[in-house]
Design a protein around this motif. Structure first.
Motif, PDB file in Angstrom:
ATOM      1  N   MET A 108      -4.771  -1.210  -8.998  1.00 42.36           N
ATOM      2  CA  MET A 108      -4.546  -0.185 -10.195  1.00 42.36           C
ATOM      3  C   MET A 108      -5.092   0.720  -9.174  1.00 42.36           C
ATOM      4  SD  MET A 108      -5.217  -1.964 -13.365  1.00 42.36           S
ATOM      5  CE  MET A 108      -3.994  -1.096 -14.480  1.00 42.36           C
ATOM      6  N   PRO A 109      -4.263   1.861 -10.258  1.00 42.09           N
ATOM      7  CA  PRO A 109      -2.669   2.489 -10.685  1.00 42.09           C
ATOM      8  C   PRO A 109      -2.026   2.717 -10.545  1.00 42.09           C
ATOM      9  CG  PRO A 109      -4.081   4.511 -10.122  1.00 42.09           C
ATOM     10  CD  PRO A 109      -4.948   3.783  -9.012  1.00 42.09           C
ATOM     11  N   GLU A 110      -2.051   1.504  -8.688  1.00 40.67           N
ATOM     12  CA  GLU A 110      -0.037   1.607  -7.837  1.00 40.67           C
ATOM     13  C   GLU A 110       0.107   0.999  -8.701  1.00 40.67           C
ATOM     14  OE1 GLU A 110      -4.237   3.084  -6.046  1.00 40.67           O
ATOM     15  OE2 GLU A 110      -3.581   1.635  -6.489  1.00 40.67           O
ATOM     16  N   PHE A 111       1.634   1.790  -8.514  1.00 41.57           N
ATOM     17  CA  PHE A 111       2.813   0.584  -9.356  1.00 41.57           C
ATOM     18  C   PHE A 111       3.287   0.597  -8.219  1.00 41.57           C
ATOM     19  CE2 PHE A 111       4.014   3.596 -13.441  1.00 41.57           C
ATOM     20  CZ  PHE A 111       2.541   2.162 -13.942  1.00 41.57           C
ATOM     21  N   LEU A 112       4.768  -0.592  -8.432  1.00 42.93           N
ATOM     22  CA  LEU A 112       5.194  -1.225  -6.798  1.00 42.93           C
ATOM     23  C   LEU A 112       5.831   0.252  -6.386  1.00 42.93           C
ATOM     24  CD1 LEU A 112       7.140  -4.358  -8.500  1.00 42.93           C
ATOM     25  CD2 LEU A 112       5.163  -4.042  -7.244  1.00 42.93           C
ATOM     26  N   ARG A 113       6.184   0.973  -6.252  1.00 41.09           N
ATOM     27  CA  ARG A 113       7.289   1.716  -5.928  1.00 41.09           C
ATOM     28  C   ARG A 113       5.763   3.088  -4.950  1.00 41.09           C
ATOM     29  NH1 ARG A 113       7.713   2.694 -11.295  1.00 41.09           N
ATOM     30  NH2 ARG A 113       6.062   4.865 -12.225  1.00 41.09           N
ATOM     31  N   ASP A 114       4.712   2.734  -5.628  1.00 45.50           N
ATOM     32  CA  ASP A 114       3.529   3.084  -5.230  1.00 45.50           C
ATOM     33  C   ASP A 114       3.199   2.053  -3.519  1.00 45.50           C
ATOM     34  OD1 ASP A 114       3.351   5.621  -6.386  1.00 45.50           O
ATOM     35  OD2 ASP A 114       2.270   4.050  -7.706  1.00 45.50           O
ATOM     36  N   VAL A 115       3.208   1.065  -3.915  1.00 42.84           N
ATOM     37  CA  VAL A 115       3.512   0.550  -2.602  1.00 42.84           C
ATOM     38  C   VAL A 115       4.712   0.247  -1.316  1.00 42.84           C
ATOM     39  CG1 VAL A 115       2.265  -2.362  -1.850  1.00 42.84           C
ATOM     40  CG2 VAL A 115       1.955  -1.187  -3.964  1.00 42.84           C
ATOM     41  N   LEU A 116       5.705   0.715  -2.181  1.00 43.57           N
ATOM     42  CA  LEU A 116       6.589   0.635  -1.504  1.00 43.57           C
ATOM     43  C   LEU A 116       7.260   1.876  -0.350  1.00 43.57           C
ATOM     44  CD1 LEU A 116       9.946  -0.559  -0.424  1.00 43.57           C
ATOM     45  CD2 LEU A 116      10.426  -0.024  -2.342  1.00 43.57           C
ATOM     46  N   ALA A 117       6.416   2.695  -0.853  1.00 42.90           N
ATOM     47  CA  ALA A 117       6.420   4.377  -1.010  1.00 42.90           C
ATOM     48  C   ALA A 117       5.481   3.885   0.902  1.00 42.90           C
ATOM     49  CB  ALA A 117       5.929   4.933  -1.136  1.00 42.90           C
ATOM     50  N   TRP A 118       4.170   3.507   0.208  1.00 40.41           N
ATOM     51  CA  TRP A 118       3.405   2.873   1.525  1.00 40.41           C
ATOM     52  C   TRP A 118       3.768   3.020   3.165  1.00 40.41           C
ATOM     53  CZ3 TRP A 118       1.660  -1.767   2.535  1.00 40.41           C
ATOM     54  CH2 TRP A 118       0.328  -1.846   3.773  1.00 40.41           C
ATOM     55  N   LYS A 119       4.531   1.504   2.879  1.00 38.40           N
ATOM     56  CA  LYS A 119       5.614   0.498   3.087  1.00 38.40           C
ATOM     57  C   LYS A 119       6.117   1.266   4.476  1.00 38.40           C
ATOM     58  CE  LYS A 119       5.909  -3.042   5.513  1.00 38.40           C
ATOM     59  NZ  LYS A 119       4.845  -3.930   6.392  1.00 38.40           N
ATOM     60  N   LEU A 120       6.741   1.551   3.411  1.00 38.16           N
ATOM     61  CA  LEU A 120       7.860   3.092   4.500  1.00 38.16           C
ATOM     62  C   LEU A 120       7.347   4.156   5.375  1.00 38.16           C
ATOM     63  CD1 LEU A 120      10.964   2.677   1.511  1.00 38.16           C
ATOM     64  CD2 LEU A 120      11.347   2.175   3.466  1.00 38.16           C
ATOM     65  N   ALA A 121       6.466   4.320   4.231  1.00 42.19           N
ATOM     66  CA  ALA A 121       5.197   5.635   4.809  1.00 42.19           C
ATOM     67  C   ALA A 121       5.445   4.967   6.120  1.00 42.19           C
ATOM     68  CB  ALA A 121       4.702   6.448   4.930  1.00 42.19           C
ATOM     69  N   ASP A 122       4.569   3.633   6.230  1.00 39.17           N
ATOM     70  CA  ASP A 122       4.089   3.174   7.156  1.00 39.17           C
ATOM     71  C   ASP A 122       4.949   2.854   8.823  1.00 39.17           C
ATOM     72  OD1 ASP A 122       1.492   2.265   8.541  1.00 39.17           O
ATOM     73  OD2 ASP A 122       2.231  -0.210   8.411  1.00 39.17           O
ATOM     74  N   ARG A 123       6.268   2.594   8.261  1.00 37.61           N
ATOM     75  CA  ARG A 123       6.963   2.143   9.349  1.00 37.61           C
ATOM     76  C   ARG A 123       7.818   3.327  10.580  1.00 37.61           C
ATOM     77  NH1 ARG A 123      12.286   0.561   7.203  1.00 37.61           N
ATOM     78  NH2 ARG A 123      12.660  -1.753   8.219  1.00 37.61           N
ATOM     79  N   LYS A 124       7.398   4.062   9.853  1.00 35.95           N
ATOM     80  CA  LYS A 124       7.531   5.570  10.835  1.00 35.95           C
ATOM     81  C   LYS A 124       6.529   5.409  11.863  1.00 35.95           C
ATOM     82  CE  LYS A 124       6.609   8.928   7.854  1.00 35.95           C
ATOM     83  NZ  LYS A 124       6.278  10.740   6.972  1.00 35.95           N
TER      84      LYS A 124
END
Length: 463
Positions: A447-463
């Motif tokens: 917490m406090p991260e939601f699923l969409r925050d984890v997804l944002a982190w993963k998408l940004a990391d794929r750059k």
């Protein structure tokens, strides 16, 4: 001398603003009527007024919700779990900085045991020179979640008895704003006689005419703002006695406040613009989504959970994603639209035999097509379970359906006696869907991260 007090209450609106213009029109109309009749009107909210599924709440972290309460001149509110544990420490600590009403929550503390400056255990409202109403607030005690966010929450039974006795010395009538749920409300009514009226919430129950438990009147107005609760109090000031009559009104057929409708439309437009301005990633190709068969976006989320939680396995249902993502710029608005739930990552330790039971259950048609609400889920259907680190070998049975023939974990056959760290979602840890997860002794919440925050982190990391 007799005096009439009208107590209006809302609970569990959850940012469902579709009824808010109707509530606004009704309450303003009632306020004018009571003023003309020289009657007292009190207005309370019982918590979970905010819900980050709505873009207005997501973009403003609930501060726009507080402004809406200010506009209707609420006399006091308590917080629910959506205020308490879906915002980070600073967001909750500053949520009510512009509030023009007291926030009552007797069982919330900072880690050092002191109360936050914005939270009070109770307030005393003088209705006349001779009659005073004491109002206490209490919220649901999600102890571990509050602890992870930097707060301490006490069980109400530890403190409410003493606080109610203290308030009773100063007031003729004691009201509890309770975001605790119906079972705790009934227990309080049975054990704390100093509390006269409980205005309830959290479990979304509806008492059209109230409910008497011993000498305490329990009231509740359902969910999403479809109903407003009313308690009419006939006070005999000479001997400080009263009679109480509880009702609810269904606002669905009421006219809208055009002013409030315009306010909400402007807030939503501004909020969506703010979320759209926050760029997350640039996709070179589409990320398709299927609820009932393997798809790249769901697989990406399972992989993101596994990495975020540093687990051996990632496991999530495809139904938490509502739409695919398309080639081009991905913004916070996109991620909020496709994954609006206030659901957090969770890591749980399971034996191989338990993990196998879950995998087999998740593969059933009943579970894939399960439609439900609650536990933070704001979607439509469970969908197929998607894994990272788990490989399933399938075969078609005589019944025409595909069945799991073999399970491997990171290339090795599943060992029924081995302990596996599984990254999943807190909905499974607190819900009844998979008892093996719910009763697992070792769980870790993120917490406090939601699923969409984890997804944002993963998408940004794929750059």
């Amino acid at each position: 001398m007799k005096r009439t007090i009208y107590v209006y209450h809302t609970n569990d609106v959850h940012s469902h603003f579709e009824y808010w213009p109707k509530i606004s029109h009704f309450l303003w109309e009632q306020r004018q009527k009571h003023e003309k009749r020289n009657e007292t009107m009190l207005l309370f909210d019982i918590g979970d007024f905010i819900d980050r599924f709505h873009p207005i709440t997501e973009a403003t972290r609930g501060k726009a919700n507080v402004d809406l309460l200010n506009e209707l001149h609420y006399d006091a509110v308590t917080i629910g779990n959506n205020e308490g544990i879906t915002l980070d420490y600073n967001e909750l600590d500053t949520l009510y900085e512009n509030a023009r009403f007291p926030v009552l929550v007797a069982n919330l503390f900072k880690k050092d045991g002191t109360r936050p400056s914005w939270a009070h255990p109770y307030c005393i409202i003088p209705v006349s020179d001779t009659f005073r109403v004491g109002v206490i607030g209490a919220t649901a005690y999600f102890t571990k979640s509050y602890e992870l966010l930097g707060w301490k929450v006490a069980t109400p039974f530890e403190i409410l008895g003493d606080i109610a006795a203290e308030v009773k010395k100063q007031a003729d009538l004691v009201i509890l704003l309770s975001h605790l749920g119906i079972n705790d409300d009934e227990k309080i009514a049975q054990t704390i006689p100093e509390i006269d009226i409980i205005l309830g919430g959290h479990t979304h129950h509806l008492f059209p005419e109230g409910k008497r438990v011993h000498d305490t009147l329990l009231c509740a107005a359902g969910k999403y703002g479809k109903f407003v609760g009313i308690v009419k109090l006939e006070i005999e000031e000479s001997d400080h006695t009263y009679e109480a009559l509880a009702t609810v009104v269904d606002v669905e057929g009421f006219p809208d406040s055009e002013k409030m409708r315009r306010t909400l439309a402007l807030l939503e437009k501004q909020s969506l613009q703010k979320l759209e301005s926050e760029q997350v990633a640039e996709l070179k190709e589409d990320l398709p989504l299927q609820w009932f068969s393997p798809s790249p976006l769901a697989k990406l989320l399972a992989s993101a959970l596994r990495e975020w939680c540093e687990a051996e396995i990632g496991m999530v249902n495809a139904g938490v994603l509502l739409e695919p993502l398309y080639k081009g710029t991905v913004t916070r608005k996109d991620l909020h639209r496709i994954c609006p739930h206030p659901i957090n990552p969770c890591k749980v330790q399971l034996r191989g035999a338990e993990l196998k039971e879950i995998i087999l259950q998740a593969n059933t048609e009943r579970m894939k097509y399960l439609e439900f609400k609650g536990f933070g889920f704001r979607g439509k259907v469970m969908g197929q379970m998607v894994y990272d680190g788990v490989e399933l070998e399938m075969e078609t049975g005589k019944d025409g359906y595909e069945h799991i023939r073999r399970i491997t974990i990171n290339g090795e056959p599943l060992n029924p006696d081995q302990l596996y760290d599984v990254a999943t979602i807190d909905m499974f840890a607190i819900g009844h869907f998979y008892p093996q997860i719910q009763r697992a002794p070792k769980k870790e919440y993120y917490m406090p991260e939601f699923l969409r925050d984890v997804l944002a982190w993963k998408l940004a990391d794929r750059k």
